[in-house]
Scaffold this active site. Structure first.
Site, PDB file in Angstrom:
ATOM      1  N   VAL A 178       0.872  -1.183   0.000  1.00  0.00           N
ATOM      2  CA  VAL A 178       0.000   0.000   0.000  1.00  0.00           C
ATOM      3  C   VAL A 178       0.903   1.226   0.000  1.00  0.00           C
ATOM      4  O   VAL A 178       1.846   1.300   0.801  1.00  0.00           O
ATOM      5  CB  VAL A 178      -0.910   0.033   1.244  1.00  0.00           C
ATOM      6  CG1 VAL A 178      -1.722   1.326   1.297  1.00  0.00           C
ATOM      7  CG2 VAL A 178      -1.836  -1.169   1.267  1.00  0.00           C
ATOM      8  N   PHE A 179       0.626   2.168  -0.889  1.00  0.00           N
ATOM      9  CA  PHE A 179       1.414   3.400  -0.967  1.00  0.00           C
ATOM     10  C   PHE A 179       0.665   4.514  -0.241  1.00  0.00           C
ATOM     11  O   PHE A 179      -0.499   4.789  -0.527  1.00  0.00           O
ATOM     12  CB  PHE A 179       1.625   3.780  -2.441  1.00  0.00           C
ATOM     13  CG  PHE A 179       2.348   5.085  -2.625  1.00  0.00           C
ATOM     14  CD1 PHE A 179       3.722   5.165  -2.456  1.00  0.00           C
ATOM     15  CD2 PHE A 179       1.652   6.249  -2.981  1.00  0.00           C
ATOM     16  CE1 PHE A 179       4.397   6.376  -2.621  1.00  0.00           C
ATOM     17  CE2 PHE A 179       2.320   7.458  -3.155  1.00  0.00           C
ATOM     18  CZ  PHE A 179       3.697   7.524  -2.973  1.00  0.00           C
ATOM     19  N   GLY A 180       1.347   5.184   0.698  1.00  0.00           N
ATOM     20  CA  GLY A 180       0.757   6.318   1.415  1.00  0.00           C
ATOM     21  C   GLY A 180       1.452   7.608   1.039  1.00  0.00           C
ATOM     22  O   GLY A 180       2.688   7.645   0.943  1.00  0.00           O
ATOM     23  N   TYR A 181       0.675   8.658   0.828  1.00  0.00           N
ATOM     24  CA  TYR A 181       1.256   9.954   0.424  1.00  0.00           C
ATOM     25  C   TYR A 181       0.762  11.095   1.319  1.00  0.00           C
ATOM     26  O   TYR A 181       1.190  12.236   1.155  1.00  0.00           O
ATOM     27  CB  TYR A 181       0.909  10.260  -1.048  1.00  0.00           C
ATOM     28  CG  TYR A 181      -0.583  10.251  -1.298  1.00  0.00           C
ATOM     29  CD1 TYR A 181      -1.248   9.081  -1.616  1.00  0.00           C
ATOM     30  CD2 TYR A 181      -1.335  11.422  -1.153  1.00  0.00           C
ATOM     31  CE1 TYR A 181      -2.622   9.058  -1.791  1.00  0.00           C
ATOM     32  CE2 TYR A 181      -2.709  11.414  -1.329  1.00  0.00           C
ATOM     33  CZ  TYR A 181      -3.340  10.228  -1.647  1.00  0.00           C
ATOM     34  OH  TYR A 181      -4.705  10.207  -1.811  1.00  0.00           O
ATOM     35  N   GLY A 182      -0.161  10.805   2.231  1.00  0.00           N
ATOM     36  CA  GLY A 182      -0.707  11.834   3.119  1.00  0.00           C
ATOM     37  C   GLY A 182      -0.539  11.376   4.562  1.00  0.00           C
ATOM     38  O   GLY A 182       0.574  11.040   4.992  1.00  0.00           O
ATOM     39  N   SER A 183      -1.658  11.299   5.280  1.00  0.00           N
ATOM     40  CA  SER A 183      -1.549  10.887   6.683  1.00  0.00           C
ATOM     41  C   SER A 183      -1.020   9.459   6.810  1.00  0.00           C
ATOM     42  O   SER A 183      -0.482   9.092   7.863  1.00  0.00           O
ATOM     43  CB  SER A 183      -2.905  11.014   7.385  1.00  0.00           C
ATOM     44  OG  SER A 183      -3.830  10.115   6.835  1.00  0.00           O
ATOM     45  N   GLU A 215     -10.214   5.502   5.091  1.00  0.00           N
ATOM     46  CA  GLU A 215     -10.190   6.358   3.898  1.00  0.00           C
ATOM     47  C   GLU A 215     -11.571   6.451   3.230  1.00  0.00           C
ATOM     48  O   GLU A 215     -11.662   6.750   2.038  1.00  0.00           O
ATOM     49  CB  GLU A 215      -9.154   5.817   2.897  1.00  0.00           C
ATOM     50  CG  GLU A 215      -7.745   5.660   3.462  1.00  0.00           C
ATOM     51  CD  GLU A 215      -7.114   6.987   3.888  1.00  0.00           C
ATOM     52  OE1 GLU A 215      -7.355   7.999   3.229  1.00  0.00           O
ATOM     53  OE2 GLU A 215      -6.387   6.986   4.904  1.00  0.00           O
TER      54      GLU A 215
HETATM   55  C1  SIN Z   1      -2.798   8.678   2.070  1.00  0.00           C
HETATM   56  O1  SIN Z   1      -2.239   9.117   3.076  1.00  0.00           O
HETATM   57  O2  SIN Z   1      -2.178   7.910   1.290  1.00  0.00           O
HETATM   58  C2  SIN Z   1      -4.205   9.012   1.734  1.00  0.00           C
HETATM   59  C3  SIN Z   1      -4.672  10.331   2.208  1.00  0.00           C
HETATM   60  C4  SIN Z   1      -4.734  10.496   3.692  1.00  0.00           C
HETATM   61  O3  SIN Z   1      -5.249   9.603   4.387  1.00  0.00           O
HETATM   62  O4  SIN Z   1      -4.261  11.508   4.210  1.00  0.00           O
END
Ligand code: SIN
Length: 177
Positions: free
Chosen positions: A8-13, A84
């Site tokens: 799983v790729f995360g880019y925010g929280s 999400e």
């Molecule tokens: C993420 O972090 O990949 C999705 C956006 C978030 O939950 O902030």
């Protein structure tokens, strides 16, 4: 990799709030996307009547979005789907890892077709919106500041995030002084 695990790729929280078990994690990137504070948040950093602003990905040719990848057991996805749920959908894409290898993985993206989507606005308006918003997961400012800090720790430069951080901090210092 076992057949029951998934990247799983995360880019925010998902970079800094890791409230799920994982088997391994690595910095990674995906191509063709930019990080933008264009998604409304009714359940984490805002309220149904006063949504906050959180990041989603917008398509942009030649862009590279850097973040963190986690290899998780399949059953962790139910937790992430719930977390999400305010407009994000799973998208399967190629993750690039620092050592050059690629692997298919999941990324949660909120497109302009979801009800919570807010879209683009002048950066000063986005910063002011973040400054005044808060929800069950905490203040919207905390979301932005922690994201900016984690990107710095990953040695990732993100102009959109860092400009918003600078605007927010200058607003905050004016409010305090
Ligand atoms: C993420 O972090 O990949 C999705 C956006 C978030 O939950 O902030």
């Amino acid at each position: 990799m076992t057949s029951t695990s998934q990247w799983v790729f995360g880019y925010g929280s998902l970079i800094y709030k890791v409230d799920f078990p994982y088997l391994e994690s690595q910095p990674a990137s995906i191509c063709g996307w930019v990080r933008r504070f264009w998604q409304g948040s009714h359940d984490h950093r805002g309220l149904p009547e006063a949504p906050g602003r959180v990041v989603t990905l917008a398509p942009q040719a030649d862009a590279v979005c850097h973040g963190m990848a986690y290899r998780v057991e399949e059953d962790v996805l139910a937790h992430l789907d719930f977390r999400e749920k305010d407009g994000y959908q799973r998208v399967v894409t190629a993750l690039q890892f620092a050592d050059g290898h690629q692997q298919q993985g999941i990324v949660y993206i909120a497109t302009e077709h979801n009800a919570a989507y807010l879209g683009d606005a002048p950066l000063s308006e986005i910063a002011a919106h973040i400054q005044r918003s808060a929800g069950p997961s905490g203040s919207n400012q905390d979301y932005l500041l922690r994201l900016a800090e984690s990107l710095r720790q990953l040695a990732v430069y993100d102009e959109h995030v860092f400009e918003l951080e600078a605007l927010l901090l200058s607003e905050t210092s004016q409010t305090v002084s």
